[in-house]
Motif scaffolding. Structure first.
Motif: not given
Length: 673
Positions: A144-146, A152-153, A208, A212, A227
């Motif tokens: 998820a930190t990409s 990420k989505k 997170e 976001c 996002t």
């Protein structure tokens, strides 16, 4: 005996040849040339044997669930060969290493495909046995930190599905020092470690989502906005799916932060609908209390500069359904279980059957305790605290006189008025009188057109808003005394409601001529052709933005009239004035409103038929003079000097239901003796 020397061999090659030069150099270096073996070093080097050795090992199953077959250990010769390799081989290996160290850029489409496969694999493992694959929570969090917005989505949505599937139906408490030192079984220790890992990773996931959900300027706006939309959607779904679990306040905070903005986009409406559904489906009371507390803090922090739809979320609380039961004044309420016990005949049961029923009741009791059913006392306490916060917010808004929120506050007070303490009746009625007085000034259309500006959206912009605010204030004033003895309460508290009754009587004609009496703010309507095209688009239907959005003026009028006319202590002169005016207004009302008014008059005649039966008799009049329909004073209008001749016109109404309603009223009057 003499020693025979070996014969000396001579070279046939000429002295200028390269072999001769090399041989002479070796001879010069050492006197023991015969002991040199130039091929010995090459001979002792091992040969490269590339043979396919068959593995005799059995396949194994890895921790990730894959079945792999191990190869046989490499021979020592390959290691020695790598050590004593030639210089050319070392150089080639170095070059290959340098090539491999260079980063290879993978196409974005391939990265997304690989991420999907990895997320599917991790999700399958966690769904099958989450206790054995606790480390997969961290792996999916790293994905998820990409920096890629699509990956990420996908990771956020995958985590949402996983947590909704594996979160238990109870709240996990943190372990203390005593719990960590307590001796427990292996299964309990394993379960505790899994629960703590679940809570920790779940908390990181919510952080997170919160990060976001806030649109930042570090990345392109399109990626960040998309996002943020996915993060808000995940928070909404998670709040509705597991409202009982840990960190519920953090999820509500994500939604409340979005509602603090004045921009009504898709995310705003999504958060609004989520809170409304949370309030409607709350059986516990704790989620509603958390939501109302954070909303009230937001309204106060924003200095009441919020959208009125945020305040209308209070109308979806379950306070009305839980506290709306009122005691009867004519009979004693008894529980249904007592009546059913008396009516039910005694059934014969054997001793064995009674024992089985006793065991079943014990099991059901254990199930209820295991399900952690909240007691009624605890739920009532939580809802009472929620109601207190709602009323404090309403009273603050009325005190500050925020124009765009006044209608929403009146709507809420009209709904929860029977729950207000009697000590606040006097101050609240004075506030409602001031609101009606200020709304009466705004009812002049010419003056309203002069004061109307497009740059001030906080100001009331239509004559309809003033009428709706007046109806809501009147309904709230009479609802305060519902469920109790109104005459006794009014005399004890010195409450005078004649101001509200007189003002409603004055506005009946204006309401009957209102073309939007059956329309709400959500109804599509065409723009006014007389308004300039700069302010409204004439090509598309528009939705008006009224202060009060939930009830039509027709519904509010019927509620106010029911509160005024249906009590038995109403004087005959007031009833006759309203009945005469309602018959006059029915000639101008739309079909649904006219049908509803005829039904209301039918109910009034059932209760007060003897008091106003003279209105249907042309020969027996109780008053002298002439009826004045435009007089604002009900006592001075002299209603008994006239008759309800409008009924003859209503008998020819184009709506069959209105014609039948008028005939039913006349038949009811004829039956009165």
């Amino acid at each position: 005996m003499a020693i025979a020397h070996a014969s000396k061999r001579r070279r046939i090659s000429p002295p200028d040849s390269p072999s001769f030069v090399e041989t002479s150099s070796y001879v010069g270096k050492s006197t023991k040339a015969s002991e040199w073996n130039l091929e010995q070093q090459y001979e002792q080097r091992p040969r490269e044997q590339k043979k396919d050795v068959e593995s005799t090992r059995l396949p194994i199953k890895t921790a990730e669930g894959r079945i792999e077959r191990l190869a046989s250990p490499e021979s020592e010769g390959e290691t020695v060969d790598s050590i004593f390799g030639s210089d050319d081989e070392v150089v080639s290996d170095t070059q290959e290493t340098e090539v491999e160290d260079r980063p290879v850029e993978t196409p974005i489409r391939q990265q997304i495909t690989e991420a999907k496969e990895e997320l599917a694999r991790i999700g399958t493992l966690l769904s099958e046995n989450p206790e054995e694959h606790v480390g997969c929570f961290r792996k999916i969090a790293e994905i998820a930190t990409s920096p890629n917005a699509t990956i990420k989505k996908l990771a956020l949505a995958t985590q949402l599905a996983i947590y909704k599937d594996i979160i238990p139906g109870y709240r996990i408490r943190p372990l203390g020092d005593i719990d960590s030192l307590e001796k427990v079984s292996k299964e309990v220790r394993k379960l505790r470690s899994f629960e703590q890992a679940l809570v920790t990773n779940y908390q990181n996931y919510i952080k997170e989502l919160s990060r976001c959900a806030k649109v930042s300027g570090d990345r392109p706006f399109e990626d960040t906005a998309s996002t943020a939309t996915v993060a808000i959607s995940c928070a909404c779904n998670l709040l509705l799916a597991v409202p009982h679990f840990n960190f519920r306040s953090e999820l509500i905070k994500i939604l409340v932060d979005k509602l603090s903005k004045r921009n009504r986009d898709g995310d705003f409406i999504k958060c609004l609908e989520t809170l409304e559904k949370l309030f409607r489906e709350d059986d516990d009371g704790n989620p509603s209390l958390d939501g109302v507390t954070q909303l009230s803090k937001l309204i106060k922090a924003r200095d009441y500069r919020i959208d009125e739809s945020v305040l209308n979320t209070f109308l979806h609380l379950r306070l009305l359904s839980e506290f709306s039961s009122r005691g009867s004044q004519t009979r004693i309420d008894k529980s249904d279980s007592t009546d059913a016990r008396k009516a039910k005949t005694k059934e014969f049961r054997t001793k064995k059957y009674r024992k089985i029923l006793k065991e079943r009741k014990a099991v059901e009791k254990e199930f209820k305790e295991a399900d952690a059913i909240v007691s009624y006392e605890e739920r009532d306490r939580l809802q009472a605290e929620t109601l207190k916060i709602v009323f404090v917010t309403y009273f603050r808004i009325l005190k500050t006189r925020v124009p765009n929120l006044t209608g929403a506050v009146l709507e809420g007070l009209a709904k929860y008025a029977h729950l207000i303490n009697q000590d606040f009746f006097g101050d609240l009625l004075e506030t409602l009188k001031d609101l009606i007085s200020s709304a009466s000034v705004e009812e002049d259309p010419a003056q309203e057109a002069e004061e109307k500006t497009l740059d001030d959206p906080e100001k009331p912009t239509s004559h309809q808003d003033s009428l709706r605010s007046t109806l809501l204030a009147t309904t709230t004033a009479f609802t305060l005394l519902e469920g109790q003895d109104a005459a006794r309460s009014a005399s004890a508290l010195h409450l005078d409601l004649s101001f509200f009754t007189t003002h409603l009587y004055k506005t009946l004609h204006a309401l009957a001529l209102n073309p939007d009496i059956e329309l709400s703010s959500k109804t599509l309507r065409l723009p006014d052709p007389h308004v300039s095209s700069s302010s409204h688009s004439q090509s598309q239907p528009v939705i008006t933005n009224n202060k009060v959005n939930l009830k039509t003026p027709s519904v509010l009028l019927l509620r106010a009239l029911s509160s005024i006319l249906l009590p038995r202590s109403v004087p005959p002169l007031r009833i006759a004035s309203f009945v005469k005016q309602l018959y006059i207004c029915s000639l101008q009302l739309p079909e649904k409103s006219a049908q509803a008014v005829s039904g209301l008059v039918h109910q009034v005649m059932k209760v007060h038929g003897r008091k106003v039966a003279a209105l249907w008799n042309t020969e027996e009049r109780k008053g002298d003079g002439v009826f004045d329909a435009l007089r604002g004073d009900m006592e001075g209008s002299n209603p008994f000097a006239s008759t309800v001749w409008e009924g003859e016109l209503l008998r020819c109404h184009y709506v069959p239901a209105v014609r039948e309603g008028v005939k039913g009223i006349e038949s009811l009057v004829r039956g009165i003796k």
